[in-house]
Design a protein around this motif. Structure first.
Motif, PDB file in Angstrom:
ATOM      1  N   PRO A  36      -9.702  -2.263  -5.295  1.00 29.76           N
ATOM      2  CA  PRO A  36      -8.839  -2.932  -6.286  1.00 29.76           C
ATOM      3  C   PRO A  36      -7.701  -3.718  -5.641  1.00 29.76           C
ATOM      4  N   GLU A  37      -7.106  -3.188  -4.566  1.00 33.13           N
ATOM      5  CA  GLU A  37      -6.032  -3.910  -3.880  1.00 33.13           C
ATOM      6  C   GLU A  37      -6.561  -5.186  -3.230  1.00 33.13           C
ATOM      7  N   LEU A  38      -7.751  -5.106  -2.631  1.00 33.43           N
ATOM      8  CA  LEU A  38      -8.359  -6.304  -2.058  1.00 33.43           C
ATOM      9  C   LEU A  38      -8.634  -7.333  -3.145  1.00 33.43           C
ATOM     10  N   ASN A  39      -9.172  -6.868  -4.270  1.00 28.18           N
ATOM     11  CA  ASN A  39      -9.474  -7.785  -5.371  1.00 28.18           C
ATOM     12  C   ASN A  39      -8.211  -8.413  -5.964  1.00 28.18           C
ATOM     13  N   LYS A  84       0.310  -0.622   6.674  1.00 25.92           N
ATOM     14  CA  LYS A  84       1.116  -1.025   5.522  1.00 25.92           C
ATOM     15  C   LYS A  84       2.438  -0.282   5.424  1.00 25.92           C
ATOM     16  N   GLU A  85       2.524   0.883   6.042  1.00 28.97           N
ATOM     17  CA  GLU A  85       3.730   1.707   5.929  1.00 28.97           C
ATOM     18  C   GLU A  85       4.983   0.938   6.350  1.00 28.97           C
ATOM     19  N   LEU A  86       4.838   0.087   7.356  1.00 27.32           N
ATOM     20  CA  LEU A  86       5.993  -0.652   7.862  1.00 27.32           C
ATOM     21  C   LEU A  86       6.477  -1.701   6.869  1.00 27.32           C
ATOM     22  N   SER A  87       5.596  -2.099   5.949  1.00 25.68           N
ATOM     23  CA  SER A  87       5.950  -3.155   4.994  1.00 25.68           C
ATOM     24  C   SER A  87       6.469  -2.616   3.663  1.00 25.68           C
ATOM     25  N   LYS A  88       6.339  -1.325   3.451  1.00 26.88           N
ATOM     26  CA  LYS A  88       6.755  -0.735   2.175  1.00 26.88           C
ATOM     27  C   LYS A  88       8.236  -0.963   1.897  1.00 26.88           C
ATOM     28  N   LYS A  89       9.044  -0.778   2.923  1.00 29.98           N
ATOM     29  CA  LYS A  89      10.495  -0.879   2.759  1.00 29.98           C
ATOM     30  C   LYS A  89      10.898  -2.262   2.269  1.00 29.98           C
ATOM     31  N   HIS A  90      10.225  -3.293   2.776  1.00 32.37           N
ATOM     32  CA  HIS A  90      10.553  -4.670   2.386  1.00 32.37           C
ATOM     33  C   HIS A  90      10.328  -4.891   0.894  1.00 32.37           C
ATOM     34  N   VAL A  91       9.203  -4.405   0.375  1.00 29.90           N
ATOM     35  CA  VAL A  91       8.882  -4.590  -1.041  1.00 29.90           C
ATOM     36  C   VAL A  91       9.812  -3.754  -1.922  1.00 29.90           C
ATOM     37  N   LYS A  92      10.048  -2.518  -1.529  1.00 28.36           N
ATOM     38  CA  LYS A  92      10.916  -1.637  -2.319  1.00 28.36           C
ATOM     39  C   LYS A  92      12.339  -2.198  -2.392  1.00 28.36           C
ATOM     40  N   GLY A 133      -0.664  -0.486 -15.399  1.00 26.53           N
ATOM     41  CA  GLY A 133      -0.696  -0.540 -13.941  1.00 26.53           C
ATOM     42  C   GLY A 133       0.016  -1.759 -13.407  1.00 26.53           C
ATOM     43  N   ILE A 134       0.466  -1.665 -12.156  1.00 24.34           N
ATOM     44  CA  ILE A 134       1.174  -2.785 -11.532  1.00 24.34           C
ATOM     45  C   ILE A 134       0.836  -2.824 -10.043  1.00 24.34           C
ATOM     46  N   THR A 135       0.615  -4.035  -9.533  1.00 25.68           N
ATOM     47  CA  THR A 135       0.272  -4.228  -8.120  1.00 25.68           C
ATOM     48  C   THR A 135       1.187  -5.294  -7.531  1.00 25.68           C
ATOM     49  N   TYR A 136       1.672  -5.031  -6.317  1.00 25.74           N
ATOM     50  CA  TYR A 136       2.555  -5.978  -5.634  1.00 25.74           C
ATOM     51  C   TYR A 136       1.814  -6.570  -4.428  1.00 25.74           C
ATOM     52  N   ILE A 137       1.826  -7.902  -4.327  1.00 25.60           N
ATOM     53  CA  ILE A 137       1.243  -8.585  -3.167  1.00 25.60           C
ATOM     54  C   ILE A 137       2.373  -9.290  -2.427  1.00 25.60           C
ATOM     55  N   ASP A 138       2.691  -8.778  -1.266  1.00 25.16           N
ATOM     56  CA  ASP A 138       3.768  -9.358  -0.459  1.00 25.16           C
ATOM     57  C   ASP A 138       3.154 -10.378   0.500  1.00 25.16           C
ATOM     58  N   SER A 172       2.016   3.855  -5.299  1.00 23.71           N
ATOM     59  CA  SER A 172       2.023   4.217  -3.875  1.00 23.71           C
ATOM     60  C   SER A 172       3.392   3.990  -3.239  1.00 23.71           C
ATOM     61  N   LEU A 173       4.240   3.195  -3.898  1.00 21.36           N
ATOM     62  CA  LEU A 173       5.594   2.965  -3.405  1.00 21.36           C
ATOM     63  C   LEU A 173       6.561   4.038  -3.892  1.00 21.36           C
TER      64      LEU A 173
END
Length: 414
Positions: A201-204, A270-278, A319-324, A335-336
């Motif tokens: 789903p994230e890829l899609n 992806k763990e390193l990018s979580k902080k940026h989105v949050k 549901g909600i998905t974030y694409i950075d 997941s955040l």
């Protein structure tokens, strides 16, 4: 000149990306350095095997592929020979002068640029350190090359990657499978190898932005039971059109098994990018009056974060998905953390609405009090003015006793 360096674990994907550009006439391989054969005699397989054999010398190194783009000012028009010479000088200063590398001149953008494909495993099996390669070596090399070749300087300009990817023109490709395959392939090569996703789903979520969808089929279908995967083109209403194409038919073979391996690798990256989105979401709520998920989506879009809101037929957000697009990472909201899930965002919006209502009520109350005070002051002023300006009757201020005495004196005098 602007240099953009990217690393990857898939030399096949990066090489395939550039070779596909050549195939459709949007690029040309202009140089093959440290190869045993001349450029004209190199096939795709011979280009790929040169990198794979070096990679086998050090299987512990996961990110062994380096993809570089050298971007020049639109006013510059360099020949193939000059681009190849610039690339050679750059690679030598970067510490990759003895590595095999391929140089591609691309013609798919409004500015002149070339791509360089190489790896960092040397003949003795040791790897070239990629840590902070841009700051340590690329930046000094860029400045020297600008002086050496008289290039337009990039100092002070915003350095960003020029790899535009547009949604598939569904009207053009929906009728032909061959054309559809090329269109899907160009999207897959960019998204699958550049973005970090940890589920289908994230890829899609990313693929759908470009009118492509990866589909396992229904649970009763033969495709699903055999762990197969189909890629489809979507129309403007997100409905599949044209002929679906099996994952195994693409050269890079983005099958379900291949993607499951990417899911595991991407989960850690992806763990390193979580902080940026949050932080971007928190900052949006702090700076703006976010009263709906749609408002949040619009605000985050300015920071290159695309928000996908998944709603039921009744319009309920579930549901909600974030694409950075900056870190090229995809996150399902939950997941955040709870506060970033669909429910958490709706609760935060509801709290903002209540806060605004309280502020509005308090403001109205203050206005009402001010109006009452103004009316009271006005009433007092009006009464005072009435008293001061009233036509006075003098007799009202003469005592009765004084009046009587005055009358008696007049009588006595007659």
């Amino acid at each position: 000149m602007v240099a953009v360096i990217k690393t990857s674990s898939s030399i096949r994907g990066i090489l395939n990306y550039n070779e596909n550009k050549v195939e459709i006439g949007k690029a040309e391989c202009i140089s093959a350095v440290n190869y045993p054969l001349e450029l004209e005699k190199l096939s795709f397989t011979s280009k790929l095997n040169r990198f794979l054999k070096l990679a086998e010398l050090n299987t512990n190194t996961k990110r062994n592929t380096v993809h570089i783009s050298l971007n020049f000012d639109p006013s510059e028009n360099h020949s193939k020979e000059k681009l190849a010479e610039i690339a050679d000088t750059y690679m030598e200063k970067l510490g990759f002068g003895r590595q095999p590398y391929l140089v591609y001149q691309h013609h798919d953008s409004g500015h002149p640029h070339c791509h360089i494909v190489t790896n960092n495993i040397q003949r003795d099996g040791k790897r070239i350190d990629l840590h902070l390669l841009g700051i340590r070596k690329s930046e000094p090399a860029r400045k020297e090359i600008e002086e050496m070749f008289g290039l337009v300087k990039a100092e002070g300009r915003k350095q960003k990657e020029h790899f535009p990817l547009n949604p598939i023109d569904v009207g053009r490709v929906q009728y032909g499978k061959a054309e559809s395959k090329k269109a899907i392939n160009s999207v897959l090569n960019k998204v699958i190898f550049d973005y970090k996703y940890s589920s289908l789903p994230e890829l899609n979520a990313v693929l759908n932005l470009y009118n492509v969808h990866a589909d396992r089929g229904s649970e009763e279908s033969r495709v699903f039971k055999n762990n197969g995967l189909l890629y489809k083109i979507l129309d403007q209403n997100s409905k599949p059109i044209g002929v679906p194409i099996k994952a195994s038919e693409f050269y890079s073979r983005p099958t379900l098994k291949f993607l499951e391996g990417k899911f595991k690798c991407n989960e850690a990256e992806k763990e390193l990018s979580k902080k940026h989105v949050k932080n971007a979401i928190k900052l949006a709520f702090f700076r703006e009056n976010i009263v709906s998920p749609e408002k949040l989506s619009k605000v985050l879009e300015g920071g290159s974060i695309h928000v996908i809101l998944r709603k039921s037929r009744e319009g309920q957000l579930y549901g909600i998905t974030y694409i950075d697009h900056k870190t090229r990472s995809v996150f399902n909201g939950s997941s955040l953390g709870k506060e970033f899930s669909a429910k958490g965002i709706q609760e935060s919006c509801a709290m903002n609405i209540l806060a605004l209502e309280r502020k509005y009520q308090k403001s109205n109350s203050t206005v009402s009090e001010n109006i009452q005070n103004l009316e009271l002051r006005k009433h007092v002023k009006e009464n005072l003015a009435d008293i001061l300006l009233r036509v006075e009757k003098v007799n009202d201020y003469i005592s009765k006793q004084f009046k009587q005495k005055k009358k008696r004196r007049l009588y006595k005098g007659i």
